[in-house]
Design a protein around this motif. Structure first.
Motif, mmCIF file in Angstrom:
data_model
loop_
_atom_site.group_PDB
_atom_site.id
_atom_site.type_symbol
_atom_site.label_atom_id
_atom_site.label_comp_id
_atom_site.label_asym_id
_atom_site.label_seq_id
_atom_site.Cartn_x
_atom_site.Cartn_y
_atom_site.Cartn_z
ATOM 1 N N ASN B 113 46.910 29.994 52.154
ATOM 2 C CA ASN B 113 46.138 31.226 52.192
ATOM 3 C C ASN B 113 46.692 32.213 51.185
ATOM 4 O O ASN B 113 47.814 32.059 50.698
ATOM 5 C CB ASN B 113 46.221 31.861 53.579
ATOM 6 C CG ASN B 113 45.294 31.191 54.553
ATOM 7 O OD1 ASN B 113 44.250 30.658 54.157
ATOM 8 N ND2 ASN B 113 45.669 31.193 55.809
ATOM 9 N N LEU B 114 45.905 33.243 50.946
ATOM 10 C CA LEU B 114 46.299 34.274 49.980
ATOM 11 C C LEU B 114 47.671 34.877 50.314
ATOM 12 O O LEU B 114 48.450 35.192 49.422
ATOM 13 C CB LEU B 114 45.221 35.370 49.996
ATOM 14 C CG LEU B 114 45.216 36.409 48.899
ATOM 15 C CD1 LEU B 114 45.151 35.765 47.538
ATOM 16 C CD2 LEU B 114 44.049 37.368 49.083
ATOM 17 N N VAL B 121 49.807 40.587 46.856
ATOM 18 C CA VAL B 121 48.377 40.678 46.544
ATOM 19 C C VAL B 121 48.096 41.929 45.715
ATOM 20 O O VAL B 121 47.251 41.930 44.826
ATOM 21 C CB VAL B 121 47.550 40.696 47.858
ATOM 22 C CG1 VAL B 121 46.078 40.899 47.577
ATOM 23 C CG2 VAL B 121 47.770 39.398 48.621
ATOM 24 N N THR B 124 48.614 41.469 41.742
ATOM 25 C CA THR B 124 48.148 40.276 41.025
ATOM 26 C C THR B 124 46.620 40.283 40.977
ATOM 27 O O THR B 124 45.980 41.154 41.547
ATOM 28 C CB THR B 124 48.620 38.992 41.739
ATOM 29 O OG1 THR B 124 48.307 39.107 43.123
ATOM 30 C CG2 THR B 124 50.097 38.767 41.556
ATOM 31 N N SER B 125 46.080 39.298 40.288
ATOM 32 C CA SER B 125 44.630 39.311 40.103
ATOM 33 C C SER B 125 43.990 38.066 40.708
ATOM 34 O O SER B 125 44.674 37.105 41.060
ATOM 35 C CB SER B 125 44.319 39.340 38.613
ATOM 36 O OG SER B 125 44.701 38.117 38.044
ATOM 37 N N ALA B 126 42.647 38.121 40.778
ATOM 38 C CA ALA B 126 41.900 36.962 41.279
ATOM 39 C C ALA B 126 42.073 35.770 40.348
ATOM 40 O O ALA B 126 41.908 34.624 40.757
ATOM 41 C CB ALA B 126 40.420 37.315 41.398
ATOM 42 N N ARG B 127 42.401 36.055 39.082
ATOM 43 C CA ARG B 127 42.589 34.946 38.129
ATOM 44 C C ARG B 127 43.779 34.080 38.560
ATOM 45 O O ARG B 127 43.731 32.854 38.459
ATOM 46 C CB ARG B 127 42.815 35.502 36.719
ATOM 47 C CG ARG B 127 41.592 36.185 36.145
ATOM 48 C CD ARG B 127 41.886 36.741 34.778
ATOM 49 N NE ARG B 127 42.624 37.984 34.871
ATOM 50 C CZ ARG B 127 42.078 39.194 34.792
ATOM 51 N NH1 ARG B 127 40.790 39.313 34.621
ATOM 52 N NH2 ARG B 127 42.811 40.279 34.878
ATOM 53 N N ASP B 129 44.865 33.925 41.686
ATOM 54 C CA ASP B 129 44.401 33.253 42.919
ATOM 55 C C ASP B 129 43.633 31.985 42.577
ATOM 56 O O ASP B 129 43.836 30.928 43.179
ATOM 57 C CB ASP B 129 43.435 34.142 43.721
ATOM 58 C CG ASP B 129 44.103 35.392 44.251
ATOM 59 O OD1 ASP B 129 45.337 35.448 44.235
ATOM 60 O OD2 ASP B 129 43.374 36.308 44.675
ATOM 61 N N GLU B 130 42.730 32.123 41.606
ATOM 62 C CA GLU B 130 41.879 30.967 41.268
ATOM 63 C C GLU B 130 42.706 29.843 40.666
ATOM 64 O O GLU B 130 42.440 28.670 40.924
ATOM 65 C CB GLU B 130 40.788 31.396 40.290
ATOM 66 C CG GLU B 130 39.841 32.384 40.942
ATOM 67 C CD GLU B 130 38.383 32.052 40.735
ATOM 68 O OE1 GLU B 130 38.098 31.162 39.935
ATOM 69 O OE2 GLU B 130 37.555 32.692 41.390
#
Lengths: 357, 228
Positions: B113-114, B121, B124-127, B129-130
């Motif tokens: 999980n995140l 969190v 940092t960025s969704a990039r 995460d992805e």
């Protein structure tokens, strides 16, 4: 360690600082430079950089790094040099306003040192990854680098803006053994002090109003990114833990409610002051599976806010912040181009997907 | 080979027994080989799908990490990766496919999980995460591919061994045994013929002797009668 210096006391020296940054602004890359860069290979980019503003950093780091890594480290070092100079020049209120924003590099450095200690990296590796663009002096960073344990880092950071948040998070770290709480604490400390103590009832069209609008936008977009990431992750995470106060988009309670429904969240953004700027990106967000495009749109929207700062109040914090953002944008763009070329992306794809002009 | 065998009836019986056993073994191994090939074809289809998924996952993961390195910088991506110390856990068990022991790999703590990835969190960025998400998926695909491809390799080895055994029986052992059988049979027949010939000879000799004896007796009888 104390990050509050006497520099932020007394009168601001806008004329001097703005005159200095005008000359620095002239050496920033223009659209033509980017167009040239996107068509170059990685070796050509490094060669090109050696003939620009980045020459001394490229030469200094050339013996230790090569290729795109060299470009990235040179960019970071050059950014740090410029922002360090900027903090040196600023006095009084101006120093405070500039330092607020640049403290994000202090948070970066704290996180880098924590991660380095956590992963068992050696001191040289950690030192290389620092970006000395914040308020911490070299001596203070040396003290942090000399720490051998995470608790020691937290101890060294007492009497700084990080003290309260990191001390609270240290317990969590000791219980769970993961860095999440400490990393969030470092970033939260930065965001909490970003708007703290600034006047709230200023005219939106004044220099301070525009500055505040930008900082609030930064907080709002951070909240927005996090709300979307939490909503997308589907994990059982309490959104309020990641909420940063001070923005206009939503309060903690609203964020808690909206994270449960992506549609409601998107609708809320559409109806907000950012709705117009983000309209297309929100359409794409509903269709596409990735948040990356949306983050890109957020970055672009934030820079549009920054552009409004540039020329309206020539003797205020606005041109200084505008220069800081332009320099950050330049570093981001060059790095994106170099990494994009390294990954074999076509020039058109780099222009469309990576570079924000 | 055949010359090494003693052409005795006992050996012939032994060879006949071995031929019967080898033929039965040959049939069983042929069935096993065909069964293994059928199982292998199923696993091959599965492996091809897994390989395609793995390639797709790898491309996706590379794209995601390239994007994260381009937009957030390699230093940020490495930093986020350094914040994670907990490694995925793998346990292996085994299952049996037609006598072939193949591994069964169970993985845990691959997908996170995140809030379990170690990095904060807020900064940092969704990039990132992805990229983390894509690499977790890639790791799951690698584990699955390792399981299926190891099973495929083991099945192939077993098919190869079985095929070698079938061929050895079909083209070496059984022909040799049959050659020996034929050799012994020929030898025994020859011995039988010799025996018959010898017996006939003995019989003829005996008959000749008897005849000569009889003639001698008759001559004696005739001589006595003439004297009288």
């Amino acid at each position: 360690m104390n990050t509050l210096t006497e520099q932020n006391q007394g009168a601001s020296n806008y004329e001097y600082v703005i005159a200095r940054i005008r000359s620095r602004q002239a050496s920033l890359f223009d659209d033509d430079d980017y167009r040239k860069l996107v068509r170059m290979g990685t070796a050509e980019i490094a060669r090109f950089m050696e003939e620009t503003e980045y020459e001394s950093e490229m030469n200094a780091l050339g013996s230790r790094y090569s290729g795109v890594d060299l470009v990235e480290y040179a960019l970071n070092r050059n950014l740090a040099k410029h922002f360090d100079d900027l903090l040196e020049w600023c006095d009084g209120r101006l120093y405070d306003l500039v330092a607020r924003y640049l403290r994000k590099f202090d948070a970066w450095n704290v996180k880098t040192i924590l991660r380095g200690l956590y992963s068992g990296a050696d001191r040289e590796e950690i030192e290389d990854d620092l970006i000395r663009a914040g308020e911490f002096s070299d001596r203070e960073l040396e003290q942090l680098l000399a720490a051998e344990e995470i608790a020691e880092v937290v101890d060294v950071l007492s009497n700084t803006m990080f003290e309260e948040e990191l001390t609270a998070a240290l317990e969590d770290y000791e219980d769970t053994g993961t860095l999440v709480a400490l990393e969030n604490a470092a970033d939260r400390a930065f965001y909490e002090t970003l708007l703290a103590g600034l006047p709230t009832n200023v005219e939106s069209d004044s220099a301070t109003g525009l500055y505040l609008e930008f900082l609030r936008g930064e907080v709002d977009f951070r909240n927005l990114r996090n709300a979307l990431r939490i909503a997308r992750s589907g994990a059982d995470i309490d959104p309020s833990e990641y909420f940063i106060d001070g923005g206009r988009l939503f309060d903690a309670e609203e964020m808690n409610q909206l994270v449960g429904s992506l549609d409601q969240l998107v609708e809320h953004i559409r109806e907000s002051t950012y709705g117009e700027d983000l309209d297309d990106a929100l359409d794409d967000l509903a269709d596409a599976d990735a948040l990356i495009e949306f983050e890109h749109a957020l970055d672009a929207a934030l820079l549009e806010y920054a552009d409004r700062l540039s020329n309206r109040y020539p003797l205020s914090v606005c041109p200084v912040l505008s220069y800081i953002l332009a320099k950050e944008r330049e570093v981001d763009n060059i790095r994106a181009i170099a990494r994009g070329r390294e990954a074999g992306l076509e020039p058109d794809a780099i222009e469309q997907e990576l570079v924000i002009l | 080979m055949a010359k090494d065998v003693k052409p005795t009836r006992k050996n012939l019986m032994q060879i006949e027994d071995r031929i019967e056993l080898s033929e039965r073994g040959h049939d069983t191994l042929e069935k096993k080989r065909d069964g293994l090939i059928m199982e292998f074809m199923d696993i091959l289809d599965q492996a091809q799908d897994v390989r395609e998924d793995l390639d797709d996952s790898y491309d996706r993961a590379q794209r995601a990490i390239n994007m994260a390195r381009a937009m957030d910088g390699d230093v940020a991506v490495r930093g986020a990766a350094a914040a994670l110390k907990e490694h995925p856990e793998l346990t292996t068990q085994s299952k049996n496919i037609m006598g072939v022991v193949v591994p069964q790999i169970e993985s845990s703590k691959v997908k996170k999980n995140l809030d379990e990835r170690g990095y904060g969190v807020l900064g940092t960025s969704a990039r990132i995460d992805e990229a983390a998400d894509a690499y977790e998926e890639l790791l799951e695909q690698i584990i699955l591919a390792a399981e299926v491809e190891t099973a495929m390799k083991k099945m192939l080895e077993e098919i190869e061994t079985t095929k070698r055994r079938v061929n050895a029986l079909e083209f070496k052992l059984l022909p040799d045994l049959r050659e020996n059988q034929e050799y012994i049979e020929q030898k025994l027949e020859e011995q039988e013929r010799e025996e018959i010939f010898r017996m006939k000879k003995i019989k003829a000799k005996k008959e000749a002797e008897e005849r000569a004896e009889r003639e001698e007796e008759e001559e004696e009888v005739e001589a006595v009668a003439a004297d009288d």
